[in-house]
Design an enzyme around this catalytic site. Structure first.
Site, short mmCIF file in Angstrom:
data_model
loop_
_atom_site.label_atom_id
_atom_site.label_comp_id
_atom_site.label_asym_id
_atom_site.label_seq_id
_atom_site.Cartn_x
_atom_site.Cartn_y
_atom_site.Cartn_z
N GLU A 152 -33.57 34.24 -54.24
CA GLU A 152 -33.41 33.75 -55.62
C GLU A 152 -34.39 34.33 -56.64
O GLU A 152 -35.04 33.60 -57.38
CB GLU A 152 -33.51 32.21 -55.62
N GLU A 257 -24.71 30.35 -47.17
CA GLU A 257 -24.99 28.90 -47.30
C GLU A 257 -23.72 28.18 -47.75
O GLU A 257 -23.75 27.32 -48.62
CB GLU A 257 -26.13 28.67 -48.31
C1 GLA Z 1 -31.07 27.09 -51.61
C2 GLA Z 1 -31.97 27.61 -50.52
C3 GLA Z 1 -31.77 26.88 -49.24
C4 GLA Z 1 -31.66 25.40 -49.45
C5 GLA Z 1 -30.54 25.12 -50.40
C6 GLA Z 1 -30.34 23.64 -50.52
O1 GLA Z 1 -29.81 27.58 -51.54
O2 GLA Z 1 -31.80 28.98 -50.26
O3 GLA Z 1 -32.87 27.10 -48.42
O4 GLA Z 1 -32.85 24.86 -49.96
O5 GLA Z 1 -30.91 25.71 -51.62
O6 GLA Z 1 -30.46 22.96 -49.33
#
Ligand code: GLA
Length: 367
Positions: A152, A257
Protein backbone atom coordinates in the site's frame (compact mmCIF):
# COMPACT_ATOMS: atom_id res chain seq x y z
CA UNK A 1 -21.67 -30.33 25.61
CA UNK A 2 -18.12 -31.36 24.78
CA UNK A 3 -19.42 -34.41 22.93
CA UNK A 4 -21.74 -32.28 20.84
CA UNK A 5 -18.90 -29.95 19.90
CA UNK A 6 -16.65 -32.84 18.94
CA UNK A 7 -19.44 -34.45 16.91
CA UNK A 8 -20.16 -31.17 15.13
CA UNK A 9 -16.51 -30.69 14.30
CA UNK A 10 -16.11 -34.26 13.06
CA UNK A 11 -19.17 -33.74 10.96
CA UNK A 12 -17.75 -30.49 9.58
CA UNK A 13 -14.47 -32.25 8.85
CA UNK A 14 -16.21 -35.12 7.07
CA UNK A 15 -18.33 -32.71 5.11
CA UNK A 16 -15.33 -30.61 4.09
CA UNK A 17 -13.72 -33.76 2.76
CA UNK A 18 -16.73 -34.88 0.79
CA UNK A 19 -17.25 -31.58 -1.08
CA UNK A 20 -15.22 -31.08 -4.24
CA UNK A 21 -12.18 -28.91 -3.83
CA UNK A 22 -11.18 -25.55 -5.20
CA UNK A 23 -7.54 -26.56 -5.41
CA UNK A 24 -8.45 -29.46 -7.70
CA UNK A 25 -10.85 -27.37 -9.76
CA UNK A 26 -8.13 -24.81 -10.53
CA UNK A 27 -5.21 -27.24 -10.73
CA UNK A 28 -2.91 -26.19 -13.54
CA UNK A 29 -4.44 -22.69 -13.64
CA UNK A 30 -3.51 -20.94 -10.40
CA UNK A 31 -2.98 -21.63 -6.74
CA UNK A 32 -5.89 -21.00 -4.46
CA UNK A 33 -5.67 -20.13 -0.80
CA UNK A 34 -6.80 -18.31 2.30
CA UNK A 35 -5.42 -15.98 4.94
CA UNK A 36 -5.27 -17.68 8.33
CA UNK A 37 -5.52 -16.23 11.80
CA UNK A 38 -3.44 -17.48 14.69
CA UNK A 39 -6.05 -19.89 16.11
CA UNK A 40 -6.31 -21.46 12.68
CA UNK A 41 -2.63 -22.14 12.07
CA UNK A 42 -2.10 -23.15 15.69
CA UNK A 43 -4.66 -25.92 15.19
CA UNK A 44 -7.30 -24.47 17.53
CA UNK A 45 -10.00 -24.14 14.89
CA UNK A 46 -10.88 -27.61 13.65
CA UNK A 47 -13.70 -26.32 11.49
CA UNK A 48 -11.41 -24.01 9.52
CA UNK A 49 -8.62 -26.58 9.49
CA UNK A 50 -10.79 -29.12 7.69
CA UNK A 51 -11.65 -26.54 5.04
CA UNK A 52 -8.09 -25.29 4.62
CA UNK A 53 -6.63 -28.77 4.35
CA UNK A 54 -9.15 -29.94 1.76
CA UNK A 55 -9.66 -26.76 -0.28
CA UNK A 56 -6.46 -24.74 -0.47
CA UNK A 57 -2.86 -25.13 -1.57
CA UNK A 58 -1.51 -21.77 -0.40
CA UNK A 59 -1.83 -19.74 2.80
CA UNK A 60 -1.19 -16.17 3.91
CA UNK A 61 -0.86 -14.92 7.49
CA UNK A 62 -3.62 -12.47 8.39
CA UNK A 63 -1.64 -10.55 11.01
CA UNK A 64 1.15 -12.49 12.64
CA UNK A 65 3.99 -11.57 10.30
CA UNK A 66 3.28 -7.85 10.36
CA UNK A 67 6.00 -5.71 11.91
CA UNK A 68 4.12 -4.90 15.12
CA UNK A 69 3.65 -8.60 15.87
CA UNK A 70 6.95 -10.11 14.83
CA UNK A 71 9.25 -7.21 15.80
CA UNK A 72 7.38 -5.22 18.48
CA UNK A 73 10.40 -3.52 20.06
CA UNK A 74 13.94 -2.69 18.96
CA UNK A 75 15.94 -5.90 19.05
CA UNK A 76 12.91 -7.96 20.13
CA UNK A 77 11.59 -10.51 17.68
CA UNK A 78 8.64 -12.79 18.45
CA UNK A 79 8.79 -15.72 16.11
CA UNK A 80 6.56 -18.26 17.85
CA UNK A 81 3.40 -17.50 15.89
CA UNK A 82 5.22 -17.11 12.57
CA UNK A 83 7.08 -20.38 13.16
CA UNK A 84 3.75 -22.13 13.79
CA UNK A 85 2.30 -20.57 10.62
CA UNK A 86 5.18 -21.77 8.46
CA UNK A 87 5.12 -25.24 10.06
CA UNK A 88 1.37 -25.47 9.37
CA UNK A 89 1.91 -24.77 5.68
CA UNK A 90 4.87 -27.12 5.37
CA UNK A 91 2.98 -29.96 6.99
CA UNK A 92 0.28 -29.61 4.35
CA UNK A 93 2.74 -29.03 1.47
CA UNK A 94 1.35 -25.57 0.77
CA UNK A 95 2.85 -22.54 -0.93
CA UNK A 96 3.50 -20.21 1.99
CA UNK A 97 3.17 -16.44 1.61
CA UNK A 98 4.82 -13.84 3.86
CA UNK A 99 2.80 -10.68 4.57
CA UNK A 100 4.18 -8.02 4.85
CA UNK A 101 7.62 -6.43 5.23
CA UNK A 102 7.22 -2.69 4.68
CA UNK A 103 3.90 -0.94 5.37
CA UNK A 104 2.87 2.32 7.04
CA UNK A 105 0.19 0.57 9.09
CA UNK A 106 0.61 -1.98 11.92
CA UNK A 107 4.21 -0.82 12.22
CA UNK A 108 5.28 0.47 15.66
CA UNK A 109 6.10 4.14 16.01
CA UNK A 110 9.58 3.46 17.36
CA UNK A 111 10.65 2.25 13.93
CA UNK A 112 10.60 5.84 12.69
CA UNK A 113 11.77 7.63 15.83
CA UNK A 114 14.92 8.13 17.85
CA UNK A 115 14.91 7.91 21.65
CA UNK A 116 13.77 11.55 21.90
CA UNK A 117 10.76 10.85 19.71
CA UNK A 118 12.27 12.72 16.74
CA UNK A 119 12.26 11.25 13.22
CA UNK A 120 15.36 9.19 12.54
CA UNK A 121 17.64 9.89 9.59
CA UNK A 122 17.44 8.15 6.22
CA UNK A 123 20.53 6.10 7.13
CA UNK A 124 19.06 4.91 10.42
CA UNK A 125 15.72 3.95 8.88
CA UNK A 126 17.41 2.13 6.01
CA UNK A 127 19.49 0.25 8.53
CA UNK A 128 16.36 -0.71 10.52
CA UNK A 129 14.57 -1.79 7.37
CA UNK A 130 17.56 -3.86 6.32
CA UNK A 131 17.89 -5.50 9.70
CA UNK A 132 14.18 -6.33 9.84
CA UNK A 133 14.01 -7.74 6.33
CA UNK A 134 17.20 -9.77 6.56
CA UNK A 135 16.16 -11.19 9.96
CA UNK A 136 12.59 -12.11 9.03
CA UNK A 137 13.10 -13.18 5.41
CA UNK A 138 16.39 -14.87 6.36
CA UNK A 139 14.72 -16.95 9.07
CA UNK A 140 12.24 -18.45 6.60
CA UNK A 141 14.59 -18.62 3.61
CA UNK A 142 13.54 -21.41 1.24
CA UNK A 143 10.35 -22.00 3.27
CA UNK A 144 8.25 -18.89 2.67
CA UNK A 145 7.84 -18.92 -1.11
CA UNK A 146 6.82 -15.31 -1.71
CA UNK A 147 6.77 -12.01 0.18
CA UNK A 148 4.60 -8.92 0.07
CA UNK A 149 7.66 -6.70 0.21
CA UNK A 150 5.83 -3.38 0.20
CA UNK A 151 2.16 -2.98 1.02
CA UNK A 152 0.00 0.00 0.00
CA UNK A 153 2.57 2.63 -1.00
CA UNK A 154 0.19 4.51 -3.31
CA UNK A 155 -2.49 7.16 -2.92
CA UNK A 156 -5.76 6.92 -4.81
CA UNK A 157 -4.49 9.37 -7.46
CA UNK A 158 -1.47 7.18 -8.17
CA UNK A 159 1.12 9.33 -6.40
CA UNK A 160 3.32 7.88 -3.69
CA UNK A 161 1.74 7.98 -0.25
CA UNK A 162 3.60 10.29 2.07
CA UNK A 163 4.20 7.58 4.67
CA UNK A 164 7.04 7.82 7.19
CA UNK A 165 8.97 5.43 4.92
CA UNK A 166 8.82 7.91 2.07
CA UNK A 167 9.23 11.03 4.19
CA UNK A 168 12.37 9.76 5.87
CA UNK A 169 14.04 7.60 3.22
CA UNK A 170 12.69 9.13 0.01
CA UNK A 171 11.01 7.58 -3.05
CA UNK A 172 13.68 4.91 -3.33
CA UNK A 173 12.49 3.15 -0.16
CA UNK A 174 10.72 0.66 -2.40
CA UNK A 175 13.83 -0.16 -4.43
CA UNK A 176 15.75 -0.66 -1.19
CA UNK A 177 13.09 -2.90 0.35
CA UNK A 178 13.04 -5.16 -2.72
CA UNK A 179 16.85 -5.27 -2.85
CA UNK A 180 17.07 -6.24 0.83
CA UNK A 181 14.42 -8.94 0.40
CA UNK A 182 16.17 -10.36 -2.66
CA UNK A 183 19.49 -10.39 -0.85
CA UNK A 184 17.93 -12.27 2.10
CA UNK A 185 16.32 -14.96 -0.07
CA UNK A 186 17.30 -14.78 -3.76
CA UNK A 187 14.82 -17.50 -4.69
CA UNK A 188 11.74 -16.01 -3.03
CA UNK A 189 9.02 -14.42 -5.16
CA UNK A 190 8.67 -10.71 -4.38
CA UNK A 191 5.44 -8.76 -4.63
CA UNK A 192 4.08 -5.23 -4.50
CA UNK A 193 0.59 -5.43 -2.91
CA UNK A 194 -2.17 -2.78 -2.88
CA UNK A 195 -5.91 -2.18 -3.01
CA UNK A 196 -8.10 -0.33 -5.53
CA UNK A 197 -5.60 -0.73 -8.38
CA UNK A 198 -8.64 -1.45 -10.55
CA UNK A 199 -9.32 2.31 -10.48
CA UNK A 200 -7.41 3.85 -13.37
CA UNK A 201 -5.48 6.66 -11.65
CA UNK A 202 -4.12 4.38 -8.97
CA UNK A 203 -3.45 1.63 -11.49
CA UNK A 204 -1.42 4.00 -13.68
CA UNK A 205 0.59 4.96 -10.60
CA UNK A 206 1.27 1.30 -9.87
CA UNK A 207 2.29 0.61 -13.46
CA UNK A 208 4.74 3.54 -13.30
CA UNK A 209 6.03 2.28 -9.97
CA UNK A 210 6.66 -1.25 -11.25
CA UNK A 211 8.40 0.18 -14.32
CA UNK A 212 10.67 2.23 -12.04
CA UNK A 213 11.50 -0.84 -9.96
CA UNK A 214 12.25 -2.82 -13.10
CA UNK A 215 14.43 0.00 -14.43
CA UNK A 216 16.37 -0.08 -11.15
CA UNK A 217 17.08 -3.76 -11.78
CA UNK A 218 14.70 -4.95 -9.09
CA UNK A 219 13.04 -8.28 -9.57
CA UNK A 220 9.26 -7.92 -9.01
CA UNK A 221 7.58 -11.29 -9.52
CA UNK A 222 3.97 -10.18 -9.26
CA UNK A 223 1.55 -7.44 -8.43
CA UNK A 224 -0.82 -8.26 -5.59
CA UNK A 225 -4.33 -6.99 -6.27
CA UNK A 226 -5.89 -7.18 -2.82
CA UNK A 227 -9.38 -7.74 -4.24
CA UNK A 228 -11.45 -6.33 -1.40
CA UNK A 229 -14.38 -6.13 -3.76
CA UNK A 230 -18.00 -5.00 -3.67
CA UNK A 231 -21.02 -6.38 -5.48
CA UNK A 232 -20.73 -3.53 -7.99
CA UNK A 233 -17.02 -2.73 -7.90
CA UNK A 234 -14.72 -3.22 -9.72
CA UNK A 235 -16.50 -3.54 -13.04
CA UNK A 236 -15.53 -6.54 -15.13
CA UNK A 237 -13.85 -4.22 -17.56
CA UNK A 238 -11.78 -2.64 -14.80
CA UNK A 239 -10.81 -6.09 -13.55
CA UNK A 240 -9.72 -7.29 -16.97
CA UNK A 241 -7.87 -4.08 -17.87
CA UNK A 242 -6.00 -4.19 -14.59
CA UNK A 243 -4.79 -7.74 -15.14
CA UNK A 244 -3.73 -6.83 -18.68
CA UNK A 245 -1.87 -3.71 -17.57
CA UNK A 246 0.42 -5.73 -15.30
CA UNK A 247 0.67 -8.68 -17.68
CA UNK A 248 2.03 -6.23 -20.23
CA UNK A 249 4.86 -5.38 -17.81
CA UNK A 250 5.88 -9.04 -17.87
CA UNK A 251 4.87 -9.80 -14.28
CA UNK A 252 2.34 -12.16 -12.75
CA UNK A 253 -0.89 -11.05 -11.10
CA UNK A 254 -1.99 -12.43 -7.75
CA UNK A 255 -5.39 -11.74 -6.21
CA UNK A 256 -4.20 -11.62 -2.63
CA UNK A 257 -7.02 -10.69 -0.25
CA UNK A 258 -10.22 -11.58 -2.04
CA UNK A 259 -13.59 -10.99 -0.39
CA UNK A 260 -16.86 -9.40 -1.50
CA UNK A 261 -18.63 -7.01 0.85
CA UNK A 262 -22.40 -7.59 0.63
CA UNK A 263 -23.46 -4.91 3.11
CA UNK A 264 -24.67 -1.38 2.32
CA UNK A 265 -21.86 1.14 2.00
CA UNK A 266 -21.25 3.28 5.06
CA UNK A 267 -18.44 5.27 3.41
CA UNK A 268 -18.37 7.01 0.09
CA UNK A 269 -15.18 5.39 -1.15
CA UNK A 270 -14.46 1.79 -2.06
CA UNK A 271 -11.25 2.03 -0.09
CA UNK A 272 -9.77 -0.88 1.85
CA UNK A 273 -7.65 1.56 3.88
CA UNK A 274 -7.58 -0.08 7.30
CA UNK A 275 -7.60 3.37 8.91
CA UNK A 276 -11.13 4.06 7.64
CA UNK A 277 -13.93 4.02 10.18
CA UNK A 278 -17.61 4.72 9.67
CA UNK A 279 -20.50 4.80 12.08
CA UNK A 280 -23.44 2.47 11.61
CA UNK A 281 -26.45 4.04 9.93
CA UNK A 282 -30.06 2.98 9.76
CA UNK A 283 -30.29 -0.11 7.61
CA UNK A 284 -26.52 -0.66 7.42
CA UNK A 285 -26.63 -4.10 9.05
CA UNK A 286 -29.62 -5.77 7.35
CA UNK A 287 -28.71 -9.48 7.47
CA UNK A 288 -28.15 -10.27 11.13
CA UNK A 289 -30.54 -13.23 10.88
CA UNK A 290 -28.88 -14.70 7.79
CA UNK A 291 -28.26 -13.87 4.15
CA UNK A 292 -31.53 -14.14 2.15
CA UNK A 293 -31.48 -16.60 -0.80
CA UNK A 294 -31.62 -13.83 -3.41
CA UNK A 295 -28.54 -12.22 -1.89
CA UNK A 296 -26.76 -15.59 -1.81
CA UNK A 297 -27.48 -15.78 -5.51
CA UNK A 298 -26.28 -12.24 -6.16
CA UNK A 299 -23.04 -13.03 -4.34
CA UNK A 300 -22.65 -16.32 -6.22
CA UNK A 301 -23.12 -14.59 -9.57
CA UNK A 302 -20.66 -11.89 -8.62
CA UNK A 303 -18.00 -14.42 -7.60
CA UNK A 304 -18.60 -16.38 -10.80
CA UNK A 305 -18.18 -13.37 -13.07
CA UNK A 306 -14.92 -12.41 -11.38
CA UNK A 307 -13.60 -15.97 -11.51
CA UNK A 308 -14.46 -16.26 -15.20
CA UNK A 309 -12.05 -13.38 -15.74
CA UNK A 310 -9.37 -14.95 -13.53
CA UNK A 311 -9.73 -18.19 -15.49
CA UNK A 312 -9.53 -16.31 -18.78
CA UNK A 313 -6.21 -14.80 -17.68
CA UNK A 314 -4.77 -18.01 -16.22
CA UNK A 315 -1.10 -18.01 -16.93
CA UNK A 316 -0.97 -14.38 -15.83
CA UNK A 317 -3.05 -14.87 -12.71
CA UNK A 318 -0.99 -17.24 -10.63
CA UNK A 319 -2.63 -17.19 -7.19
CA UNK A 320 -6.00 -16.32 -5.68
CA UNK A 321 -6.15 -15.97 -1.90
CA UNK A 322 -9.33 -15.31 0.06
CA UNK A 323 -8.98 -12.99 3.05
CA UNK A 324 -10.28 -15.46 5.59
CA UNK A 325 -11.78 -18.95 5.67
CA UNK A 326 -15.37 -18.58 6.89
CA UNK A 327 -17.68 -15.56 7.11
CA UNK A 328 -17.59 -15.56 10.91
CA UNK A 329 -13.95 -14.45 11.21
CA UNK A 330 -13.86 -12.04 8.29
CA UNK A 331 -12.46 -8.57 9.02
CA UNK A 332 -15.47 -7.22 7.08
CA UNK A 333 -17.69 -7.87 10.11
CA UNK A 334 -15.82 -4.92 11.62
CA UNK A 335 -14.69 -2.80 8.68
CA UNK A 336 -15.32 -0.02 8.01
CA UNK A 337 -18.17 -0.19 10.52
CA UNK A 338 -17.70 -2.33 13.63
CA UNK A 339 -20.16 -4.99 14.76
CA UNK A 340 -21.99 -5.88 11.54
CA UNK A 341 -22.81 -9.33 10.14
CA UNK A 342 -21.15 -9.76 6.76
CA UNK A 343 -21.03 -12.66 4.30
CA UNK A 344 -18.01 -12.02 2.07
CA UNK A 345 -16.47 -15.50 1.66
CA UNK A 346 -17.33 -18.93 0.21
CA UNK A 347 -17.94 -20.71 3.53
CA UNK A 348 -20.61 -19.72 6.03
CA UNK A 349 -20.32 -19.39 9.79
CA UNK A 350 -20.83 -23.12 10.24
CA UNK A 351 -18.13 -23.89 7.70
CA UNK A 352 -20.61 -25.01 5.06
CA UNK A 353 -19.99 -24.14 1.42
CA UNK A 354 -22.33 -21.40 0.19
CA UNK A 355 -23.94 -21.11 -3.27
CA UNK A 356 -20.97 -18.86 -4.12
CA UNK A 357 -18.65 -21.83 -3.56
CA UNK A 358 -20.49 -23.91 -6.14
CA UNK A 359 -20.53 -21.01 -8.57
CA UNK A 360 -16.76 -20.54 -8.25
CA UNK A 361 -16.12 -24.25 -8.58
CA UNK A 362 -18.06 -24.36 -11.85
CA UNK A 363 -15.84 -21.71 -13.39
CA UNK A 364 -12.93 -24.09 -12.81
CA UNK A 365 -14.71 -26.98 -14.45
CA UNK A 366 -15.53 -24.82 -17.47
CA UNK A 367 -11.86 -24.46 -18.48
C1 GLA B 1 -5.08 -4.74 4.19
C2 GLA B 1 -3.83 -5.47 4.59
C3 GLA B 1 -4.14 -6.77 5.25
C4 GLA B 1 -5.27 -6.65 6.23
C5 GLA B 1 -6.47 -6.11 5.54
C6 GLA B 1 -7.63 -6.10 6.48
O1 GLA B 1 -5.62 -5.19 3.03
O2 GLA B 1 -2.96 -5.73 3.51
O3 GLA B 1 -3.02 -7.20 5.95
O4 GLA B 1 -4.92 -5.81 7.30
O5 GLA B 1 -6.12 -4.82 5.11
O6 GLA B 1 -7.70 -7.21 7.30
Amino acid sequence: MKKIIVATLLCAAAQAQSVPSLKDAFQGMFRIGAALNQAQFEGRDARADAIVASQFNTISPENELKWERIHPQPGVYKFDAADAYVAYGEKRHMFIVGHCLVWHSQTPRWVFQDDKGQPVTREVLLERMHEHISTVVGRYKGRIGGWDVVNEALNEDGTLRNSPWRRIIGDDFLVKAFQFAHEADPKAELYYNDYSLENEPKRLGAVALIRKLQAAGVNVTAIGLQGHDKLDWPTLQQQAETIEAFRDLGIKVNITELDIDVLPRTTRSNSADVAERAAAAAGSNPYTAGLPPEMQETLANRYAELFRIFVKYRGTVSRITFWGVTDGESWLNNFPTPGRTNYPLLFDRQGHPKPAFDAVLKTGAAK
